[in-house]
Design an enzyme around this catalytic site. Structure first.
Site, PDB file in Angstrom:
ATOM      1  N   TYR A 170      -2.831   0.478 -10.069  1.00 21.99           N
ATOM      2  CA  TYR A 170      -2.982  -0.239  -8.667  1.00 21.99           C
ATOM      3  C   TYR A 170      -3.618   0.880  -7.838  1.00 21.99           C
ATOM      4  O   TYR A 170      -2.824   1.599  -7.338  1.00 21.99           O
ATOM      5  CB  TYR A 170      -1.454  -0.649  -8.396  1.00 21.99           C
ATOM      6  N   HIS A 212       0.500  -1.487 -20.120  1.00 25.29           N
ATOM      7  CA  HIS A 212      -0.287  -2.652 -19.203  1.00 25.29           C
ATOM      8  C   HIS A 212      -0.869  -3.518 -20.220  1.00 25.29           C
ATOM      9  O   HIS A 212      -1.098  -4.779 -19.591  1.00 25.29           O
ATOM     10  CB  HIS A 212      -1.169  -1.794 -18.348  1.00 25.29           C
ATOM     11  N   PRO A 227       4.188 -15.348 -10.204  1.00 27.49           N
ATOM     12  CA  PRO A 227       5.193 -16.653 -10.261  1.00 27.49           C
ATOM     13  C   PRO A 227       4.931 -17.732  -9.466  1.00 27.49           C
ATOM     14  O   PRO A 227       5.025 -18.801  -9.704  1.00 27.49           O
ATOM     15  CB  PRO A 227       6.579 -16.272 -10.369  1.00 27.49           C
ATOM     16  N   GLY A 231      -0.402 -17.134  -4.790  1.00 29.39           N
ATOM     17  CA  GLY A 231      -0.075 -17.752  -3.489  1.00 29.39           C
ATOM     18  C   GLY A 231      -0.545 -19.354  -3.688  1.00 29.39           C
ATOM     19  O   GLY A 231       0.061 -20.090  -2.631  1.00 29.39           O
ATOM     20  N   PHE A 232      -1.173 -20.004  -4.425  1.00 27.69           N
ATOM     21  CA  PHE A 232      -1.183 -21.564  -4.670  1.00 27.69           C
ATOM     22  C   PHE A 232      -0.362 -22.241  -4.633  1.00 27.69           C
ATOM     23  O   PHE A 232       0.184 -23.250  -3.958  1.00 27.69           O
ATOM     24  CB  PHE A 232      -2.307 -21.953  -5.826  1.00 27.69           C
TER      25      PHE A 232
END
Length: 327
Positions: free
Chosen positions: A57, A123, A203, A207-208
């Site tokens: 990241y 990962h 989860p 954002g949707f």
């Protein structure tokens, strides 16, 4: 906030915090580094003790951010990070060779300003390195005191089985939400069989599922959602019916759509710990409060079948990213 146990003894808050978006993937950050440190520290005030990052990241800068923010409260929190990518000016391929895992662990410890990594995930599964070698190497790091627990991310059933037979897997991190149901079936079954926790990332559907993203939404440069089929304008428009249903239930329960989505996940199993990401303290507080949202048996039955009834339009990853999933 109540706590939950991943695997055979890793106690964490029922809701965690994914830090990735503070450094990448969602366009320019409107806040400063100090702002993000304040958000991370505010999470502890809200009862969050479980924080997720990774060397890739940024790369690197997200671990540095988490390390600086949590150093003063290190003994009160659980920090998870990840290995498994070759990083040369960005992620350029998979690399889970034992020598690379050991090098990543040492570098991550420095960036995180700590003497141990609480949960060290692979990962993505590296097809060129036997998972037994990966699990054995992390087991050696546990024996050395550098790592406390071993985890996998987006791994398939066979990989989980073989890894766990070599060294106990504490948690699997995979995308799981009201509109991404991939772990249901064989994955959840093997986790239950072996006592492995599930840590759902995204989860809230990137954002949707909060109801703040819709068909007219315009994404900025660098926003990962521009690369995801599920987020093209036509699919967003088609998927709005699902969010409308969640919003209606939220209004009836005096909650937000995001809280309903998180409460549904929490109700699936006592060993599921979602890690929603955010850049705002207000969202941290909202997400933490989802642990107090009560869903009836009828609510859960309705939500359980929501995706199948209404349909979900568009894949959750593009083609190249999907090739890294479920190995």
């Amino acid at each position: 906030m109540h706590t939950r146990t991943l695997g055979q003894g890793l106690e964490v808050s029922a809701i965690g915090l994914g830090a990735m978006g503070m450094s990448q993937s969602y366009g320019p950050n409107p806040g400063t580094r100090d702002d993000m440190i304040a958000v991370l520290r505010s999470a502890l005030d809200a009862g969050v003790t479980f924080f997720d990052t990774a060397e890739v990241y940024g790369p690197y800068v997200n671990e540095e951010l988490v390390g600086e923010a949590l150093e003063p409260v290190r003994d009160q929190v659980v920090i998870a990070t990840k290995f498994g990518f070759r990083i040369e000016g960005g992620a350029t391929g998979l690399d889970s060779r034992p020598e690379h895992i050991r090098a990543v662990a040492d570098a991550s410890l420095k960036r995180l300003r700590t003497d141990r990594i609480d949960l060290f995930y692979q990962h993505r599964v590296d097809p060129d390195v036997p998972i037994e070698d990966v699990a054995g190497t992390v087991g050696e790091l546990v024996e050395a005191g550098k790592v406390r627990h071993f985890g996998l991310s987006e791994a398939g059933v066979d990989t989980i089985f073989r890894a766990h037979a070599t060294y106990p897997v504490t948690a699997l991190q995979s995308e799981y939400s009201l509109w991404t149901r991939d772990p249901e079936g064989r994955i959840l079954a093997i986790l239950s069989q072996f006592g492995i926790g599930l840590v759902p990332f995204s989860p809230l559907g990137k954002g949707f599922l909060t109801g703040t993203v819709n068909a007219p939404t315009s994404f900025t440069d660098g926003d990962v959602r521009t690369t995801i089929p599920r987020f093209d304008a036509a699919n967003r428009a088609a998927n709005e019916i699902l969010v409308a249903h969640v919003r209606q239930l939220a209004e009836q329960r005096g909650a937000t759509p995001g809280q309903i989505a998180l409460a549904w996940l929490l109700a699936q199993q006592p060993w599921i710990v979602p890690i929603p990401g955010t850049r705002r303290t207000s969202r941290v507080v909202e997400n933490a409060a989802s642990t107090a949202v009560a869903l009836s048996a009828d609510d859960l039955a309705d939500l359980d079948t929501l995706a199948a009834r209404l349909g979900v339009h568009g894949d959750r990853y593009n083609e190249s990213q999907m090739r890294l999933v479920g190995r």
